[in-house]
Design an enzyme around this catalytic site. Sequence first.
Site, mmCIF file in Angstrom:
data_model
loop_
_atom_site.group_PDB
_atom_site.id
_atom_site.type_symbol
_atom_site.label_atom_id
_atom_site.label_comp_id
_atom_site.label_asym_id
_atom_site.label_seq_id
_atom_site.Cartn_x
_atom_site.Cartn_y
_atom_site.Cartn_z
ATOM 1 N N GLU A 89 0.838 -1.113 0.045
ATOM 2 C CA GLU A 89 0.020 -0.010 0.094
ATOM 3 C C GLU A 89 0.853 1.378 0.126
ATOM 4 O OE1 GLU A 89 -4.198 -1.247 2.066
ATOM 5 O OE2 GLU A 89 -2.049 -1.163 3.762
ATOM 6 N N CYS A 102 3.552 8.326 1.185
ATOM 7 C CA CYS A 102 4.198 7.526 2.138
ATOM 8 C C CYS A 102 4.396 6.301 1.098
ATOM 9 C CB CYS A 102 3.223 7.337 3.216
ATOM 10 S SG CYS A 102 4.036 6.199 4.331
ATOM 11 N N CYS A 109 6.819 -7.264 6.404
ATOM 12 C CA CYS A 109 7.694 -6.787 7.430
ATOM 13 C C CYS A 109 8.384 -7.815 8.040
ATOM 14 C CB CYS A 109 7.612 -5.466 8.171
ATOM 15 S SG CYS A 109 8.952 -4.662 8.912
ATOM 16 N N CYS A 113 7.418 -5.665 15.342
ATOM 17 C CA CYS A 113 7.258 -4.792 16.210
ATOM 18 C C CYS A 113 5.790 -4.867 16.782
ATOM 19 C CB CYS A 113 7.362 -3.234 15.711
ATOM 20 S SG CYS A 113 9.013 -2.683 15.189
ATOM 21 N N CYS A 116 2.496 -2.741 15.737
ATOM 22 C CA CYS A 116 2.431 -2.507 14.138
ATOM 23 C C CYS A 116 1.791 -3.677 13.401
ATOM 24 C CB CYS A 116 3.754 -2.366 13.390
ATOM 25 S SG CYS A 116 3.655 -2.083 11.865
ATOM 26 N N SER A 197 12.421 6.533 7.134
ATOM 27 C CA SER A 197 12.217 5.804 8.573
ATOM 28 C C SER A 197 12.689 4.552 8.863
ATOM 29 C CB SER A 197 10.688 6.268 8.975
ATOM 30 O OG SER A 197 10.332 5.690 10.272
ATOM 31 N N SER A 219 12.134 5.208 14.394
ATOM 32 C CA SER A 219 11.227 4.536 15.307
ATOM 33 C C SER A 219 11.872 4.400 16.757
ATOM 34 C CB SER A 219 10.611 3.741 14.599
ATOM 35 O OG SER A 219 9.669 3.911 13.437
ATOM 36 N N CYS A 339 -0.389 5.276 10.383
ATOM 37 C CA CYS A 339 1.019 4.700 10.616
ATOM 38 C C CYS A 339 0.381 3.191 11.334
ATOM 39 C CB CYS A 339 1.604 5.316 11.783
ATOM 40 S SG CYS A 339 2.149 7.025 11.315
HETATM 41 N N1 SAH Z 1 10.361 -0.065 9.446
HETATM 42 C C1 SAH Z 1 10.346 1.564 9.431
HETATM 43 C C2 SAH Z 1 9.360 2.298 8.545
HETATM 44 C C3 SAH Z 1 7.671 1.929 8.599
HETATM 45 S S1 SAH Z 1 6.639 2.045 10.093
HETATM 46 C C4 SAH Z 1 10.331 1.889 10.804
HETATM 47 O O1 SAH Z 1 10.214 1.033 11.733
HETATM 48 O O2 SAH Z 1 10.396 3.078 11.154
HETATM 49 C C5 SAH Z 1 6.118 3.753 10.267
HETATM 50 C C6 SAH Z 1 6.064 4.216 11.482
HETATM 51 O O3 SAH Z 1 4.753 3.913 12.103
HETATM 52 C C7 SAH Z 1 7.113 3.845 12.525
HETATM 53 O O4 SAH Z 1 7.450 4.804 13.352
HETATM 54 C C8 SAH Z 1 6.162 2.956 13.332
HETATM 55 O O5 SAH Z 1 6.682 2.544 14.425
HETATM 56 C C9 SAH Z 1 5.082 3.598 13.426
HETATM 57 N N2 SAH Z 1 3.703 2.800 13.688
HETATM 58 C C10 SAH Z 1 3.643 1.487 13.447
HETATM 59 N N3 SAH Z 1 2.591 0.868 13.952
HETATM 60 C C11 SAH Z 1 1.952 1.602 14.352
HETATM 61 C C12 SAH Z 1 0.522 2.024 15.094
HETATM 62 N N4 SAH Z 1 -0.184 1.055 15.288
HETATM 63 N N5 SAH Z 1 0.050 3.224 15.469
HETATM 64 C C13 SAH Z 1 1.157 4.335 15.227
HETATM 65 N N6 SAH Z 1 2.265 4.195 14.791
HETATM 66 C C14 SAH Z 1 2.673 3.027 14.415
#
Ligand code: SAH
Length: 380
Positions: A89, A102, A109, A113, A116, A197, A219, A339
């Site tokens: 997406e 974006c 991935c 995390c 996420c 990021s 992050s 996000c």
């Molecule tokens: N892998 C990279 C880029 C993708 S995530 C990274 O980790 O930075 C993009 C951003 O969204 C990151 O800061 C991630 O931690 C955040 N994110 C992931 N899940 C989220 C959620 N449920 N609510 C808010 N932010 C989230």
Amino acid sequence: MTLIGLTRDELTAVLADMGEKPFRAKQLWHWIYHRGAHRFDEMSTLSKDLRARLEATHSLDRPTVTREQTAGDATRKWLLRFHDGREAEAVYIPEDDRGAVCVSSQVGCTLTCRFCHTGTQTLVRNLDPSEIIGQFMVARDSYGEWPTPTDETRRLSNVVLMGMGEPLFNFDAVAKAVSILADGDGLAVSRRRITLSTAGVVPMIERCGRDMGVNLAVSLHAATDEVRSAIMPINKKYPLDQLIAALRAYPGVSNARRITLEYVMLKGVNDSPADARALIRLVRGLPCKFNLIPFNAWPGAPFECSSMKTIERFADQLAEAGLTAPIRMPRGRDILAACGQLKSASERERLRNYRARLATMTPEERATEEAAHGRAPAAP
Ligand code: SAH
């Protein structure tokens, strides 16, 4: 094969193979990336013969848009399908007179995390440069921003590599895509308007600054190794002291060009006054700004968002210590474009089918099935 995603040198090589001089590659480049041409027969500066030969062997295909949705706040999301049927997406987040596209760097991935949604997707592969650049071009197509407008007048002004995937695990493809994006006679998105990021792939951070010269966002999400390792497994490999040291050494970092620290607000996990104090100590002397992100929920998520009052108190505490810490209001939540909410529809579909299949089995069959294919996450 699509010509989209080839660097200048690669495009020149393709034309050399066809017996054409380098200036033809320059013309073709202009048609593809400045004019946004979809067909070779639009390319009036090329001979009919060359257009026909290109038509026979190459294409200008972008990824297929299988769904386009626009949220109540005008955030737009595209579900894209690639040649092998895999999907990712891309999202456009408009501001008043500009906005950021974006883009994803991987299908799925590997980081897992805990907060996420993308991390719960089991299929993962790297996107290639054509698939990364293709996302931005689809967005440009959707807004009709061709030929490339001037920097001041375009709506799609910025690019954030913050979609699905970890860009620093797909370094070469992302670096190529960035070089194509930044080319002044093409898409012309300057490196200062591109932000990558990362979850903190420490060994690649220096190279990211040196080779790509983009803005860096990290992050962070926690101020101690204990909390960070619990929510971001990558922290066990690259703990906070190594991460912060790499950020201090990021090429080009300065007070004029600060690193963005993303911090997702998770109720009762990382949002206390003590967490804020630890954070202030952790980043002392680092040219940085925070982005406090209210947690975006998704079906089955094991966290809740901190209350607005808690987030505001947290932001105030950072501000009192002299840190920039705006609260990033979520965008596109109603279409799961915010996000951490990106996850392809096909994957959702696959899971639904899998759950339905498990539901028809005996407990023994189910156990065997789950041992082979993994446990299905809770239904939404
Ligand atoms: N892998 C990279 C880029 C993708 S995530 C990274 O980790 O930075 C993009 C951003 O969204 C990151 O800061 C991630 O931690 C955040 N994110 C992931 N899940 C989220 C959620 N449920 N609510 C808010 N932010 C989230």
